[in-house]
Design a protein around this motif. Structure first.
Motif, PDB file in Angstrom:
ATOM      1  N   ALA A  55      -5.713   6.915   1.843  1.00  0.00           N
ATOM      2  CA  ALA A  55      -5.464   5.474   1.728  1.00  0.00           C
ATOM      3  C   ALA A  55      -4.520   5.189   0.559  1.00  0.00           C
ATOM      4  O   ALA A  55      -3.593   4.378   0.672  1.00  0.00           O
ATOM      5  CB  ALA A  55      -6.783   4.724   1.545  1.00  0.00           C
ATOM      6  N   CYS A  56      -4.736   5.866  -0.569  1.00  0.00           N
ATOM      7  CA  CYS A  56      -3.856   5.657  -1.737  1.00  0.00           C
ATOM      8  C   CYS A  56      -2.429   6.081  -1.408  1.00  0.00           C
ATOM      9  O   CYS A  56      -1.463   5.389  -1.765  1.00  0.00           O
ATOM     10  CB  CYS A  56      -4.376   6.438  -2.942  1.00  0.00           C
ATOM     11  SG  CYS A  56      -5.941   5.819  -3.599  1.00  0.00           S
TER      12      CYS A  56
ATOM     13  N   GLN B  51       5.575   7.160  -3.809  1.00  0.00           N
ATOM     14  CA  GLN B  51       6.648   6.766  -2.882  1.00  0.00           C
ATOM     15  C   GLN B  51       7.729   7.847  -2.759  1.00  0.00           C
ATOM     16  O   GLN B  51       8.503   7.842  -1.805  1.00  0.00           O
ATOM     17  CB  GLN B  51       7.278   5.438  -3.348  1.00  0.00           C
ATOM     18  CG  GLN B  51       6.371   4.235  -3.079  1.00  0.00           C
ATOM     19  CD  GLN B  51       6.862   2.952  -3.720  1.00  0.00           C
ATOM     20  OE1 GLN B  51       7.607   2.987  -4.701  1.00  0.00           O
ATOM     21  NE2 GLN B  51       6.425   1.814  -3.192  1.00  0.00           N
TER      22      GLN B  51
ATOM     23  N   TYR C 183      -0.796  -0.799  -3.631  1.00  0.00           N
ATOM     24  CA  TYR C 183      -2.123  -1.319  -3.945  1.00  0.00           C
ATOM     25  C   TYR C 183      -2.880  -0.432  -4.936  1.00  0.00           C
ATOM     26  O   TYR C 183      -3.960  -0.786  -5.388  1.00  0.00           O
ATOM     27  CB  TYR C 183      -2.924  -1.559  -2.655  1.00  0.00           C
ATOM     28  CG  TYR C 183      -2.386  -2.774  -1.939  1.00  0.00           C
ATOM     29  CD1 TYR C 183      -2.776  -4.043  -2.347  1.00  0.00           C
ATOM     30  CD2 TYR C 183      -1.432  -2.662  -0.934  1.00  0.00           C
ATOM     31  CE1 TYR C 183      -2.244  -5.175  -1.745  1.00  0.00           C
ATOM     32  CE2 TYR C 183      -0.897  -3.791  -0.331  1.00  0.00           C
ATOM     33  CZ  TYR C 183      -1.309  -5.038  -0.749  1.00  0.00           C
ATOM     34  OH  TYR C 183      -0.773  -6.160  -0.168  1.00  0.00           O
TER      35      TYR C 183
ATOM     36  N   ALA D 284      -7.356   1.633  -0.989  1.00  0.00           N
ATOM     37  CA  ALA D 284      -6.424   1.936  -2.084  1.00  0.00           C
ATOM     38  C   ALA D 284      -6.730   1.062  -3.292  1.00  0.00           C
ATOM     39  O   ALA D 284      -6.759   1.530  -4.434  1.00  0.00           O
ATOM     40  CB  ALA D 284      -4.975   1.740  -1.621  1.00  0.00           C
TER      41      ALA D 284
ATOM     42  N   GLU E  48      -0.782 -10.364  -4.576  1.00  0.00           N
ATOM     43  CA  GLU E  48      -1.329  -9.579  -3.460  1.00  0.00           C
ATOM     44  C   GLU E  48      -2.586  -8.811  -3.880  1.00  0.00           C
ATOM     45  O   GLU E  48      -3.510  -8.616  -3.081  1.00  0.00           O
ATOM     46  CB  GLU E  48      -0.290  -8.574  -2.953  1.00  0.00           C
ATOM     47  CG  GLU E  48       0.981  -9.199  -2.406  1.00  0.00           C
ATOM     48  CD  GLU E  48       2.049  -9.426  -3.471  1.00  0.00           C
ATOM     49  OE1 GLU E  48       1.697  -9.518  -4.670  1.00  0.00           O
ATOM     50  OE2 GLU E  48       3.231  -9.519  -3.093  1.00  0.00           O
TER      51      GLU E  48
ATOM     52  N   ALA F  55      -1.069   6.182   1.474  1.00  0.00           N
ATOM     53  CA  ALA F  55      -0.495   5.303   2.503  1.00  0.00           C
ATOM     54  C   ALA F  55      -0.124   3.929   1.940  1.00  0.00           C
ATOM     55  O   ALA F  55       0.782   3.265   2.458  1.00  0.00           O
ATOM     56  CB  ALA F  55      -1.488   5.144   3.665  1.00  0.00           C
ATOM     57  N   GLU F  56      -0.805   3.493   0.881  1.00  0.00           N
ATOM     58  CA  GLU F  56      -0.604   2.137   0.338  1.00  0.00           C
ATOM     59  C   GLU F  56      -0.405   2.182  -1.179  1.00  0.00           C
ATOM     60  O   GLU F  56      -1.191   1.606  -1.947  1.00  0.00           O
ATOM     61  CB  GLU F  56      -1.817   1.247   0.688  1.00  0.00           C
ATOM     62  CG  GLU F  56      -2.021   1.041   2.172  1.00  0.00           C
ATOM     63  CD  GLU F  56      -0.977   0.110   2.805  1.00  0.00           C
ATOM     64  OE1 GLU F  56      -0.184  -0.500   2.047  1.00  0.00           O
ATOM     65  OE2 GLU F  56      -0.966  -0.003   4.048  1.00  0.00           O
TER      66      GLU F  56
ATOM     67  N   ASP G  20      -9.861  -1.985   5.249  1.00  0.00           N
ATOM     68  CA  ASP G  20      -8.665  -1.277   5.719  1.00  0.00           C
ATOM     69  C   ASP G  20      -8.109  -0.376   4.608  1.00  0.00           C
ATOM     70  O   ASP G  20      -8.670  -0.293   3.507  1.00  0.00           O
ATOM     71  CB  ASP G  20      -7.610  -2.261   6.234  1.00  0.00           C
ATOM     72  CG  ASP G  20      -7.120  -3.217   5.159  1.00  0.00           C
ATOM     73  OD1 ASP G  20      -7.290  -2.926   3.955  1.00  0.00           O
ATOM     74  OD2 ASP G  20      -6.567  -4.276   5.521  1.00  0.00           O
ATOM     75  N   GLN G  21      -7.001   0.311   4.894  1.00  0.00           N
ATOM     76  CA  GLN G  21      -6.466   1.272   3.922  1.00  0.00           C
ATOM     77  C   GLN G  21      -6.007   0.592   2.631  1.00  0.00           C
ATOM     78  O   GLN G  21      -6.153   1.144   1.550  1.00  0.00           O
ATOM     79  CB  GLN G  21      -5.316   2.062   4.545  1.00  0.00           C
ATOM     80  CG  GLN G  21      -5.830   3.168   5.484  1.00  0.00           C
ATOM     81  CD  GLN G  21      -4.781   4.230   5.733  1.00  0.00           C
ATOM     82  OE1 GLN G  21      -3.683   3.903   6.168  1.00  0.00           O
ATOM     83  NE2 GLN G  21      -5.111   5.483   5.453  1.00  0.00           N
ATOM     84  N   ARG G  22      -5.450  -0.634   2.765  1.00  0.00           N
ATOM     85  CA  ARG G  22      -5.044  -1.327   1.535  1.00  0.00           C
ATOM     86  C   ARG G  22      -6.252  -1.574   0.639  1.00  0.00           C
ATOM     87  O   ARG G  22      -6.181  -1.434  -0.586  1.00  0.00           O
ATOM     88  CB  ARG G  22      -4.391  -2.680   1.882  1.00  0.00           C
ATOM     89  CG  ARG G  22      -3.070  -2.595   2.638  1.00  0.00           C
ATOM     90  CD  ARG G  22      -2.603  -4.004   3.016  1.00  0.00           C
ATOM     91  NE  ARG G  22      -3.723  -4.728   3.647  1.00  0.00           N
ATOM     92  CZ  ARG G  22      -3.952  -6.018   3.514  1.00  0.00           C
ATOM     93  NH1 ARG G  22      -3.121  -6.768   2.805  1.00  0.00           N
ATOM     94  NH2 ARG G  22      -4.974  -6.589   4.100  1.00  0.00           N
TER      95      ARG G  22
ATOM     96  N   THR H 236       2.650   4.216  -8.344  1.00  0.00           N
ATOM     97  CA  THR H 236       3.274   3.750  -7.103  1.00  0.00           C
ATOM     98  C   THR H 236       4.581   4.498  -6.846  1.00  0.00           C
ATOM     99  O   THR H 236       4.821   5.001  -5.736  1.00  0.00           O
ATOM    100  CB  THR H 236       3.522   2.225  -7.203  1.00  0.00           C
ATOM    101  OG1 THR H 236       2.253   1.580  -7.401  1.00  0.00           O
ATOM    102  CG2 THR H 236       4.180   1.684  -5.943  1.00  0.00           C
TER     103      THR H 236
END
Lengths: 336, 336
Positions: B227-228, B247, B234, B74, B85, B230-231, B69-71, B243
């Protein structure tokens, strides 16, 4: 002037990062015996001048009145790891003045040493001011104030007795005027004053030789430097550069680091002192620079020279233990 | 050429330390839109190029076959904090390929984040390879090898299938020849290749725009960058610069740091990418530089520009919480 590249960090066959800086070595009369880069630039000595800041502790008579031993005088000049021995000795110093941790105004932080930090986390919920790397210096301030009959509360302030005493001593030693114009606040909350690198080196050369100092100051200065050389663990701690450098030639090398890439050192028997700063404030570079500079003064003693040059190059290994590169001084240091 | 001072660290009224560096922003055709310092110099991208190193994971079909998945994508591009996590997700990726922590060859280390390190010490005797900041990337390598029917053992080696795939992709993207002459070993034990800073930026601009790429590579590149974005947790973790930067403008900024003062970024909607290196390898300077450079491209959106400029200046406080100085970019960045 543009400061020269003094330290390179290699990876495989290439140089990955470069550190610029300035270095000066002077004798007790202030004559330059070695110099690289802009040594007239004003720099904050930060913790590298703690031995200067400890002069009032001895000169007020507090050290004698409270019976401070060499370990305690070394701790008063230290940026220690916050190891149990360091924190306990700071508490002992405070107790001699009838005080405890609650009088410290330096704040608290976990050790900067990862192994010590891990031990601290396993032993306590959080560190207190005794674990602050500056707690020995602050305990010395408190001893000096209490012995002088001055309320230690607010001892970190620019106008407090102890900070005025320090300012007077540092002006005299470095030859630089100190005031609000060149004053910043240090990590441990006391004033720190930017002085020309050459003046800082000259101040330590005066301390190491007594040249130009009143007899009481000369004795106090040498007593502090001797204490640091006699008890290097209490100046820094396990695996720290200051401690290792002083252990290479016991009783012959004084060395003290400061934040933002500063290092000062003295070789009393040769009558010289060194001050340096890595332009970008990086400790790994300042450590290589001080070792290489010290090595220049031990060319007649190959074992000591070799041990110092070994400190001037640090092999870097990755998490699998593979050698990936080195931190090393450049040709600017000559043979050393 | 001498690289310009791009970041200053102040204390009180004075500048205490200075960081030099080089910065370039290019479009998909490789045209320079902003430049400071020697951008033709070869630098090791280190972890800043992890999205390039993750291309084989997607291009081999492994990401689809294992249902990442995207996480997870990432995390394959991440230098993470080793938070629970992160470690758990790396274990999940390995499990999808029928593997576990024992297949990782990246070594183990405590988190570089002090709060996370403290939590780790309270939770475990020692970290394992899942906590290594590169464990997501390595788990991606193992997934790619397993899906391709190649034994993952020795996947960190120069001649292993996965490292050859990475070398081919990075040569094509950066336009630089990669081989033993410009190869070092990274902290996590895999090869890292020095490439001109401009080529590194152009590689990311190609990934962000697809310009000049075969359709499958363009899709894989954009999928990883998306992916990066979006998450972002991670890609790095709590309070980390990568991060935080992503954001600020969700889905619009890609940002990834690397050791020794490297940062890469892309703004896909504007078709540009950025690569920079602090000459002396210091992270605080690279973080200020990337924020100031990104801010130049959001002058039409004052809220985003202001948030990025806020990241370009970091207030420093001492252990008592007093403001003592700032890390800030110089006039070299112009209005930004």
């Amino acid at each position: 002037m543009t400061n020269p590249v003094l330290v390179e960090v290699t990876r495989g066959p290439l140089v990955e990062s470069r550190h610029r800086g300035m270095v000066i070595a002077v004798d007790g009369d202030g004559r330059t015996v070695f110099s690289l880069g802009d040594v007239d630039a004003a720099i904050f000595p930060r913790s590298a001048c703690k031995a200067m800041q400890a002069l009032p502790l001895v000169e007020t008579g507090a050290a004698d009145a409270y019976g401070l031993d060499q370990r305690m005088l070394a701790l008063a000049c230290s940026s220690h790891n916050g190891e149990p021995e360091h924190a306990a000795l700071a508490a002992d110093m405070l107790a001699l003045a009838g005080r405890d941790v609650s009088t410290l105004e330096c704040g608290a932080h976990w050790s900067f040493s990862q192994p010590v930090l891990i031990d601290q986390v396993r032993a306590m919920d959080k560190p207190n001011a005794l674990h602050n790397n500056c707690s020995g210096k602050h305990s010395g301030f408190i001893c000096a104030a209490c012995h002088a009959g001055v309320d230690p509360q607010g001892y970190i302030g620019y106008d407090h007795f102890i900070q005025r005493e320090i300012r007077d001593a540092m002006e005299s030693l470095t030859g630089a005027a100190l005031g609000h114009d060149n004053c910043g606040i240090d990590g441990c909350a006391i004033p720190t004053y930017a002085v020309p690198l050459k003046g800082l080196a000259h101040g330590f050369a005066k301390m190491a030789t007594g040249t130009g100092l009143a007899p009481e100051r000369a004795r106090a200065a040498r007593r502090l430097i001797d204490a640091c050389m006699a008890e290097p663990f209490y100046v820094a701690g396990t695996k720290r550069a200051c401690t290792r450098l002083m252990q290479i030639a016991p009783g012959r090398i004084f060395a003290k680091t400061g934040a933002e890439g500063v290092f000062c050192a003295a070789i009393p028997e040769q009558g010289i002192a060194i001050a340096l700063k890595c332009e970008d404030g990086t400790t790994r570079a300042a450590e290589a620079m001080i070792a290489a500079t010290l090595a220049r003064f031990f060319r007649d003693e190959p074992e000591i020279e070799a041990a110092l040059l070994a400190e001037a190059t640090t092999s870097m290994h990755n998490w699998n233990g593979m050698h990936v590169g080195d931190v090393r001084v450049t040709e600017a240091f000559g043979r050393a």
